[in-house]
Scaffold this motif. Structure first.
Motif, PDB file in Angstrom:
ATOM      1  N   THR A  42       0.929  -1.262   0.081  1.00 22.18           N
ATOM      2  CA  THR A  42       0.014  -0.207   0.171  1.00 22.18           C
ATOM      3  C   THR A  42       0.962   1.441  -0.163  1.00 22.18           C
ATOM      4  N   ILE A  63       2.120   2.014  -3.951  1.00 22.11           N
ATOM      5  CA  ILE A  63       1.545   1.662  -4.914  1.00 22.11           C
ATOM      6  C   ILE A  63       1.537   3.421  -4.541  1.00 22.11           C
ATOM      7  N   ASN A  64       1.062   3.658  -3.043  1.00 22.68           N
ATOM      8  CA  ASN A  64       0.616   5.189  -2.731  1.00 22.68           C
ATOM      9  C   ASN A  64       2.126   6.769  -2.954  1.00 22.68           C
ATOM     10  N   VAL A  74       1.773   6.804  -6.926  1.00 21.84           N
ATOM     11  CA  VAL A  74       0.874   7.528  -7.183  1.00 21.84           C
ATOM     12  C   VAL A  74       1.587   9.148  -7.448  1.00 21.84           C
ATOM     13  N   ARG A 104       1.440  11.997  -9.946  1.00 23.90           N
ATOM     14  CA  ARG A 104       0.803  13.374  -9.682  1.00 23.90           C
ATOM     15  C   ARG A 104       1.938  14.132 -10.528  1.00 23.90           C
ATOM     16  N   HIS A 128      -5.208  10.544 -13.406  1.00 27.08           N
ATOM     17  CA  HIS A 128      -5.720   9.790 -12.665  1.00 27.08           C
ATOM     18  C   HIS A 128      -4.267   8.468 -13.047  1.00 27.08           C
ATOM     19  N   GLU A 186      -3.911   6.189 -10.802  1.00 23.81           N
ATOM     20  CA  GLU A 186      -4.618   5.632 -10.336  1.00 23.81           C
ATOM     21  C   GLU A 186      -4.794   4.434 -11.572  1.00 23.81           C
ATOM     22  N   ARG A 187      -5.527   5.320 -12.688  1.00 26.68           N
ATOM     23  CA  ARG A 187      -5.997   4.336 -13.882  1.00 26.68           C
ATOM     24  C   ARG A 187      -4.751   4.195 -14.718  1.00 26.68           C
ATOM     25  N   LEU A 206      -2.205   3.670 -13.238  1.00 30.33           N
ATOM     26  CA  LEU A 206      -0.910   2.260 -12.794  1.00 30.33           C
ATOM     27  C   LEU A 206      -2.016   0.541 -12.798  1.00 30.33           C
ATOM     28  N   GLY A 207      -2.814   0.700 -12.321  1.00 28.42           N
ATOM     29  CA  GLY A 207      -3.757  -0.405 -12.338  1.00 28.42           C
ATOM     30  C   GLY A 207      -3.510  -1.721 -13.167  1.00 28.42           C
TER      31      GLY A 207
END
Length: 308
Positions: A198, A201-202, A205, A209, A215, A217-218, A220-221
């Motif tokens: 977690t 990943i953050n 992110v 940014r 986006h 998260e989109r 990286l998903g």
């Protein structure tokens, strides 16, 4: 007092347990609902906060909301679903007040503890189990479906292994037996993977940014989903990227960019890159010769964190 069919001898030979839960938090309420789904009777639960009382009403509608002492006295199976650091105190308090019963099953759901923490209950004649579901919980009804096929870290005496296995299977899970002396190591492995993922990943992110990605998260998903799937199937052979290729210049540019834009992320990047390089070398994905300049870059300008 009743017990599910396990093949174990002793006082628990009927088909249904009277279950008490301390307390109706996110884990306890869902496991209680799973036991009810399996045919057991949830007789009582403790619930202090408004959120816990609401979960009890939704997920454990037949359970009386009582004090922990009263819950313990009514239960053939007492499920202790309290935070790790509170567990020993709860067990000690119930034992001192005489609320454990001979032949009573006492199980906790902590990943960090085995059955040693239940020794005060055992001294009163209770039968100990550690049943830790390897899953995150929201405390919502859909968590019940997510239990199906989930591993449970089970620690039990030899005479109680079948009982622990039966309870886990009834809840929809798969038992994995963990020795008492390895319980902390087991929990470290889970936390290292889930909690640190977690954070990782953050961090990614935040970096995206910073680049203006609207986006992240989109973006990286799909990448992270494929990476996780490949890693679980292939282990270290799933590794890709500049570390395994020995691309020292690329890694150096990463460190330079991070130090200017997000300096707080540099130490984490270095640590993960060094550990990635170590694993790549050990699994012959990266040669020692190719790793030398890479590890020099990762050691930092002052040598901090470099090779020993």
């Amino acid at each position: 007092m009743a017990m599910s069919p396990t093949g174990a001898s002793g006082p628990h030979q009927e088909s249904r347990l009277d279950v008490g839960i301390i307390s109706a938090g996110r884990v306890g309420s869902v496991l209680g609902a799973a036991l009810a789904r399996a045919g057991h009777h949830i007789v009582a639960t403790s619930a202090v906060s408004d959120a816990s009382r609401d979960r009890a009403r939704r997920l454990l509608p037949d359970a009386a909301v009582l004090s922990p002492d009263e819950v313990a006295e009514r239960a053939g199976l007492l499920l202790l679903a309290v935070p790790d650091d509170e567990l020993a105190q709860v067990v000690s308090g119930l034992a001192t007040a005489g609320h454990f019963q001979p032949g009573q099953l006492v199980a906790h759901v902590s990943g960090a503890h085995g059955i040693e923490v239940l020794r005060p209950a055992v001294s009163a004649g209770a039968l100990p189990l550690a049943l830790h579901p390897v899953m995150t919980f929201t405390g919502r009804p859909e968590d019940l479906d997510r239990l199906d096929g989930v591993s449970f870290g089970v620690t039990a005496d030899e005479t109680m292994r079948m009982v622990g296995e039966a309870l886990v299977v009834e809840m929809g899970g798969e038992p994995e037996f963990i020795p008492e002396q390895l319980r902390a190591l087991y929990h470290a492995g889970l936390c290292h993977g889930a909690n640190h993922m977690t954070t990782l990943i953050n961090e990614a992110v935040d970096i995206l940014r910073e680049c203006g990605v609207m986006h992240p998260e989109r973006m990286l998903g799909p990448l992270l989903s494929a990476s996780l799937d490949n890693t679980l199937r292939l282990g270290d052979n799933a590794l890709t990227g500049p570390i395994v290729r020995g691309d020292t210049g690329t890694v150096a540019s990463h460190l330079d960019a991070l130090s200017r834009a997000l300096p707080d992320s540099v130490a984490a990047y270095r640590a993960m890159a060094r550990r990635t390089a170590d694993r790549a070398i050990s699994h012959k994905r990266l040669s020692v010769a190719a790793a030398e300049p890479l590890l020099d870059v990762l050691s930092g300008p002052d040598g901090e964190g470099g090779r020993k």
